[in-house]
Design an enzyme around this catalytic site. Structure first.
Site, short mmCIF file in Angstrom:
data_model
loop_
_atom_site.label_atom_id
_atom_site.label_comp_id
_atom_site.label_asym_id
_atom_site.label_seq_id
_atom_site.Cartn_x
_atom_site.Cartn_y
_atom_site.Cartn_z
CB CYS A 1 31.15 28.44 43.01
SG CYS A 1 30.23 27.02 43.67
CG ASP B 1 25.67 22.07 46.90
OD1 ASP B 1 25.29 22.46 48.01
OD2 ASP B 1 26.77 22.39 46.42
CD GLU C 1 24.65 29.51 51.64
OE1 GLU C 1 23.83 28.60 51.50
OE2 GLU C 1 24.63 30.55 50.94
#
Length: 419
Positions: free
Chosen positions: A52, A113, A191
């Site tokens: 993303c 992340d 996810e």
């Protein structure tokens, strides 16, 4: 070989969300691009990482194939040119270091992340599936995976909860401070959607509904989290009830549009958080009074204990990366002389076999065994010093002259041809 490693990089730092969704690639599109690169360039060891927040193409080649790769990307995504200006081009150790930082989470929008590690692993698997992962990429990726393990074992970088999905939960928390018993709708259980739901467990959000195209997946996740579930056909009605809508649905067109919101009265603010790429919530929804849309670029990193711990670990992680890249660079340089080493081994083995055959004609079985052991040991000792000198020459950067000398001394090219 490291000097020929190149990367085309587009991230949240260089491109707005509208551009990122243009060039975002799901698995089928990644594999299409890999096949295009294989068919129309002479590159090897290709890795395509698309999340993303980034689309990055790594490859090994002496030649710059940026133009060809951009043509392939435009073809796969059926888009016009113009996106190229948002890509930056890096090469050599800078490209290697960048891939380390991406895979470990140092370059993530939300530092550390965890999702990015899995996404890079998937990208590597797709390259392997399409036979586009060569020895260089295999070694590089497994080195990165090893560093990831060291990061977990030796630092606090993975401690605490910090990710895009966690940041979305934190944002929802901030947006509903004045709402009593806020209602949250989560759309999509990929996810990211699963992580959002898990982050909502044991918080002030007690009224959470999960919708998904596949109802069975929504039901299983809802049961695990203690939430409600439903099918995507209930989308309009559930949006009507919700204070916050968090969407992470994959698709080329927005799922939540102004058309769907027709007939829904906004008695107070309704917040939409879009975690999808391409976006799944139509941006024009904000034109409706009371509707506020947040996309990936609006989700800012929360200053909390977990993130601060991760930031404190960065110098240690960078030191680990530097040391590891140094070792990887030595291996990469040795790859250049590995064909010479193999040819030398083959030449010496041929000599050993010929001489052994001559002496074994009239020897007894026990003598043959000893001669085999002795000759093999002698060959390994003779080979040891040229190999050590070649590897040392690699580190000094002058392996070429020694390689040429060995080819002349042992007539390696002719030996290889005969073999």
């Amino acid at each position: 070989m490291t000097q020929n490693f190149k990367a085309l990089v587009l991230t949240y730092k260089t491109a707005p969300v509208a551009v990122r969704e243009q060039v975002s690639l799901a698995e089928p599109a990644v594999k299409q691009l890999l096949n295009f690169i294989r068919d129309y360039t002479t590159t090897s060891d290709v890795l395509v990482v698309s999340t993303c927040n980034r689309t990055e193409i790594y490859y090994v080649s002496e030649k710059d194939f940026s133009n060809e790769i951009f043509k392939g990307l435009a073809l796969v995504k059926n888009i016009e040119t113009g996106f190229e200006q948002h890509f930056s081009s890096i090469s050599g150790l800078q490209a290697v270091n960048h891939l380390f930082e991406v895979a470990i989470g140092l370059d993530a929008q939300v530092i550390g992340d965890l999702q990015i590690s899995g996404q890079v692993k998937n990208a590597y698997q797709w390259s392997a599936d399409e036979n586009m992962a060569g020895p260089f990429l295999h070694r590089l990726m497994h080195t990165i995976f090893f560093v990831n393990k060291r990061v977990v074992q030796e630092t606090s970088f993975r401690d605490g909860a910090a990710s895009i999905s966690y940041a979305a939960k934190e944002l929802a928390d901030d947006l509903t401070t004045s709402v009593r018993e806020p209602k949250v709708l989560v759309v999509g259980v990929g996810e990211i959607g699963q992580d959002v739901c898990l982050n909502l467990v044991n918080t002030k959000f007690q009224h959470v509904t999960i919708l998904n195209r596949t109802l069975d997946k929504a039901e299983k996740l809802a049961q695990k989290c203690g939430f409600k579930s439903g099918s995507i056909e209930q989308l309009q009605e559930e949006i009507r009830k919700a204070d916050v809508v968090i969407s992470s649905v994959s698709g080329n067109e927005p799922l939540i549009t102004r058309e769907i919101l027709k007939g829904i009265s906004f008695l107070s603010h309704k917040f939409f958080i879009d975690l999808s790429m391409p976006r799944s919530i139509e941006a024009s929804i904000e034109e409706i009074p009371g509707a506020i849309v947040y996309n990936l670029d609006d989700i800012q990193e929360k200053t909390n204990e977990a993130v601060e711990k991760r930031k404190a670990s960065i110098p240690r992680i960078q030191a680990i990366i530097r040391d590891t890249i140094g070792e990887f660079e030595d291996w990469s340089k040795e790859m250049v002389v590995s064909p010479t080493i193999q040819k030398l081994k083959n030449t010496l083995e041929k000599i050993r076999q010929e001489e052994l055959a001559r002496f074994l004609k009239n020897s007894k079985p026990e003598e043959a065994e000893k001669l085999e052991e002795m000759s093999r040991s002698m060959m390994q000792k003779i080979l040891k010093y040229p190999v050590l000198q070649l590897k040392a020459a690699c580190k000094r950067g002058d392996a070429e002259s020694l390689t040429e000398m060995l080819h002349e001394l042992f007539n390696l090219e002719r030996t290889a041809e005969k073999k």
